[in-house]
Design a protein around this motif. Structure first.
Motif, PDB file in Angstrom:
ATOM      1  N   THR A  82      -0.662  -4.885   6.958  1.00 43.31           N
ATOM      2  CA  THR A  82      -1.343  -3.818   6.232  1.00 43.31           C
ATOM      3  C   THR A  82      -1.169  -2.484   6.939  1.00 43.31           C
ATOM      4  OG1 THR A  82      -2.994  -5.427   5.464  1.00 43.31           O
ATOM      5  CG2 THR A  82      -3.552  -3.095   5.246  1.00 43.31           C
ATOM      6  N   TRP A 118      -8.206  -3.555   1.653  1.00 39.00           N
ATOM      7  CA  TRP A 118      -9.076  -4.413   2.458  1.00 39.00           C
ATOM      8  C   TRP A 118     -10.272  -4.915   1.668  1.00 39.00           C
ATOM      9  CZ3 TRP A 118      -8.166  -7.008   6.686  1.00 39.00           C
ATOM     10  CH2 TRP A 118      -7.111  -6.600   7.503  1.00 39.00           C
ATOM     11  N   LEU A 168     -17.298  -3.941   3.016  1.00 34.96           N
ATOM     12  CA  LEU A 168     -16.275  -4.805   3.605  1.00 34.96           C
ATOM     13  C   LEU A 168     -16.916  -5.972   4.344  1.00 34.96           C
ATOM     14  CD1 LEU A 168     -13.647  -2.232   4.950  1.00 34.96           C
ATOM     15  CD2 LEU A 168     -13.573  -3.583   2.843  1.00 34.96           C
ATOM     16  N   TYR A 204      -3.569  -7.802   9.446  1.00 38.05           N
ATOM     17  CA  TYR A 204      -3.826  -6.415   9.841  1.00 38.05           C
ATOM     18  C   TYR A 204      -2.515  -5.700  10.182  1.00 38.05           C
ATOM     19  CZ  TYR A 204      -5.651  -2.294  12.142  1.00 38.05           C
ATOM     20  OH  TYR A 204      -5.924  -0.990  12.476  1.00 38.05           O
ATOM     21  N   ASN A 216      -8.486  -7.961   0.818  1.00 30.71           N
ATOM     22  CA  ASN A 216      -8.071  -8.721   1.997  1.00 30.71           C
ATOM     23  C   ASN A 216      -9.233  -9.229   2.847  1.00 30.71           C
ATOM     24  OD1 ASN A 216      -5.296  -8.889   1.752  1.00 30.71           O
ATOM     25  ND2 ASN A 216      -4.923  -6.917   2.710  1.00 30.71           N
ATOM     26  N   ALA A 217     -10.324  -8.468   2.931  1.00 29.43           N
ATOM     27  CA  ALA A 217     -11.470  -8.911   3.734  1.00 29.43           C
ATOM     28  C   ALA A 217     -12.004 -10.240   3.213  1.00 29.43           C
ATOM     29  CB  ALA A 217     -12.575  -7.851   3.715  1.00 29.43           C
ATOM     30  N   ASN A 241      -7.149   1.949   3.109  1.00 30.65           N
ATOM     31  CA  ASN A 241      -8.193   0.944   3.329  1.00 30.65           C
ATOM     32  C   ASN A 241      -8.575   0.188   2.066  1.00 30.65           C
ATOM     33  OD1 ASN A 241      -8.384   1.546   6.041  1.00 30.65           O
ATOM     34  ND2 ASN A 241     -10.073   2.992   5.795  1.00 30.65           N
ATOM     35  N   SER A 267      -3.494 -13.246   1.098  1.00 25.21           N
ATOM     36  CA  SER A 267      -3.663 -12.160   2.079  1.00 25.21           C
ATOM     37  C   SER A 267      -2.327 -11.686   2.621  1.00 25.21           C
ATOM     38  CB  SER A 267      -4.551 -12.635   3.238  1.00 25.21           C
ATOM     39  OG  SER A 267      -5.876 -12.803   2.822  1.00 25.21           O
TER      40      SER A 267
END
Length: 517
Positions: free
Chosen positions: A233, A67, A120, A230, A70-71, A64, A422
């Motif tokens: 990832t 992220w 996040l 997603y 990436n978020a 995670n 991303s």
């Protein structure tokens, strides 16, 4: 044409300020816009140095952790088109200021976050604010500065902020993380408030456009990108044949297909087809997508390598990237000066070749590599290459765009860079995870056989396992860098083959888009 004469040409006599004040006013406007852009881009990487500390304090799993990056980039890239359209419809200064306010509030929320979910969420909200502020910032430059030397210089500063912001984020992130990783978020609050205070005093509001928001396009485009990222990832922690991985990747492709169908039939699309039909702009967008993918991934993997393999403190790790900041600023100014004499393809194409060579150099790093002898030379080459890429691509992506489309053209350019970041990080993280697992299994098996044969103390076994972890991490990063180098080399080939606009055209573009700041 100078900035002053262009403004006189585009304004009525009553509205023209004293000639001595015009350059100062333009300078203040550029300062405010560049400060906001620096803040937005900086936050794409400022947390990279803080990742090990975030992981420990908030309990992030290794799967995670990406992220956290990436978020932000996903929300940023997925909503940029909507942000550009909102600026066209409701006024670019107003949307610009709204984005900065949202960004500052989200930064405050991230700084006080106590759980993984809240952090996040704050990162995603930061991306929303950035998606409102960034495209309107670039549009305000293209509608404020006259084509030619004045706009080239302004774009050089903007591009330097876009490129150097990523490295400055690592340096500032290192310094702030020494106190607390939370300050990597808090630092944005005073900067955002200052930008909001100055914006109405130095930036003129644009005219409100006509039309409506393309809500179906915004929903399908954003969800499509989110599904793709997603899926990529998720593949890193499972496999490419996993049902969730396959399902989300297919959903992403389908949703993006629906998005393009919606845009082709919408009366007021987020992404007008006419923006993509120009060969020069299309080439610029594709190259920025690929270059963004490689650059974001480089910072992510190098940030971890410098701290976890070389053993640098957060502050020392941040300063390790200082040459990148200097290099990209110098290269951006060189590119800006060359733009009036050399065609963009040669400047940007050469920069991409240099960046590809640097990525290949990073792929040769080992556990016992030194900073000065093995890492620093390629950081400098990467910085100079990126600086040569950014300025021409920023100019060619918005050259010749009608005023009513300047916001969306700016948004598409930023979307390519952020979405590229991303997708690139998700893809190269999958390459990294797969290579790391293979290498760790290979070395672990050899260690197990040697330990079973006897002759190793528990302490020696523990030390060997730690070394294997570092070797596997370095090997995985190297595989990711090799893929990144190949990607940038393809971008260089595309630039040389298809970016055919002449430098004379960029210097003599009409002044119909010039406005008084």
């Amino acid at each position: 044409m100078s900035s002053t004469s262009a403004l006189e040409h585009a304004s009525t006599p009553e509205s023209v300020p004293a000639p001595s004040k015009a350059p100062q006013r333009l300078g203040l406007a550029l300062t405010v816009i560049s400060a906001a852009q620096l803040m937005v881009v900086l936050d794409g990487t400022i947390v990279n140095i803080a990742l090990p500390h975030l992981q420990k304090d908030l309990g992030f799993t290794p799967d995670n952790l990406s992220w956290v990056v990436n978020a932000y980039t996903l929300a940023f890239g997925g909503l940029l088109l909507l942000g550009g359209r909102l600026g066209d419809l409701f006024g670019r200064r107003k949307v610009f200021m709204t984005g900065v306010i949202v960004f500052a509030l989200a930064s405050l929320l991230g700084g006080i976050a106590q759980t993984e979910a809240i952090l996040l969420g704050a990162r995603a909200l930061q991306g929303v604010g950035a998606a409102l502020a960034s495209p309107t910032a670039l549009a305000l430059i293209t509608t404020t500065f006259p084509a030619g030397q004045a706009r080239n210089r302004a774009m050089g500063v903007y591009a330097a902020m876009s490129g150097a912001g990523a490295a400055i984020g690592l340096i500032l992130g290192g310094a702030l993380t020494e106190a607390s990783w939370r300050w990597t978020f808090f630092i944005n609050v005073p900067i955002g408030l200052l930008v909001v205070f100055l914006a109405p005093r130095v930036l003129k509001e644009s005219e409100r456009g006509r039309g409506t928001l393309d809500v179906p396009g915004a929903v399908t485009g954003t969800l499509g990108l989110a599904s793709l990222v997603y899926g990529l990832t998720h593949a890193a922690s499972t496999s490419w044949s996993d049902a969730v991985t396959v399902g989300t990747l297919l959903a992403g492709v389908v949703l993006l297909g629906v998005f393009m169908l919606v845009e082709s039939r919408s009366e007021h699309p987020l992404l007008p087809v006419r923006i993509l039909q120009d060969r020069t702009r299309g080439t610029s967008f594709v190259v920025m997508l690929v270059v963004g993918a490689a650059m974001f991934s480089m910072f992510y993997f190098l940030g971890l390598y410098i701290q976890q393999v070389l053993g640098y403190s957060p502050l020392k790790a941040g300063f390790a990237f200082l040459p990148f900041s200097f290099g990209i600023v110098i290269a951006a100014q060189v590119a800006s000066a060359l733009m009036t004499r050399v065609d963009p393809r040669w400047i940007s194409g050469t920069g991409a070749v240099l960046a590809s060579a640097a990525m290949f150099g990073f792929s040769r790093l080992e556990v016992d590599s030194s900073y000065a002898g093995h890492l620093l030379p390629f950081i400098v080459v990467m910085a100079f290459g990126m600086g040569l890429v950014f300025v021409p691509m920023t100019l060619t992506a918005v050259a010749g765009v009608a005023q009513e489309d300047s916001g969306v053209a700016s948004a598409v350019l930023n979307t390519m860079q952020q979405v590229g970041g991303s997708l690139g990080l998700a893809t190269l993280s999958t390459v990294f995870a797969s290579a790391l697992a293979d290498r760790a299994g290979e070395l672990g098996g050899a260690l197990q056989a040697k330990a079973a044969a006897g002759g190793m103390t528990p302490e020696q076994i523990g030390q060997a396992k730690a070394l294997i972890g570092l070797q596997a991490q370095t090997y995985g990063s190297g595989r990711a860098y090799l893929v990144g180098a190949s990607m940038i080399l393809v971008a260089a080939a595309i630039t040389f083959a298809f970016l055919n606009v002449k430098h004379e055209k960029l210097s003599t573009e009409g002044h119909e888009n010039v406005h008084l700041a």
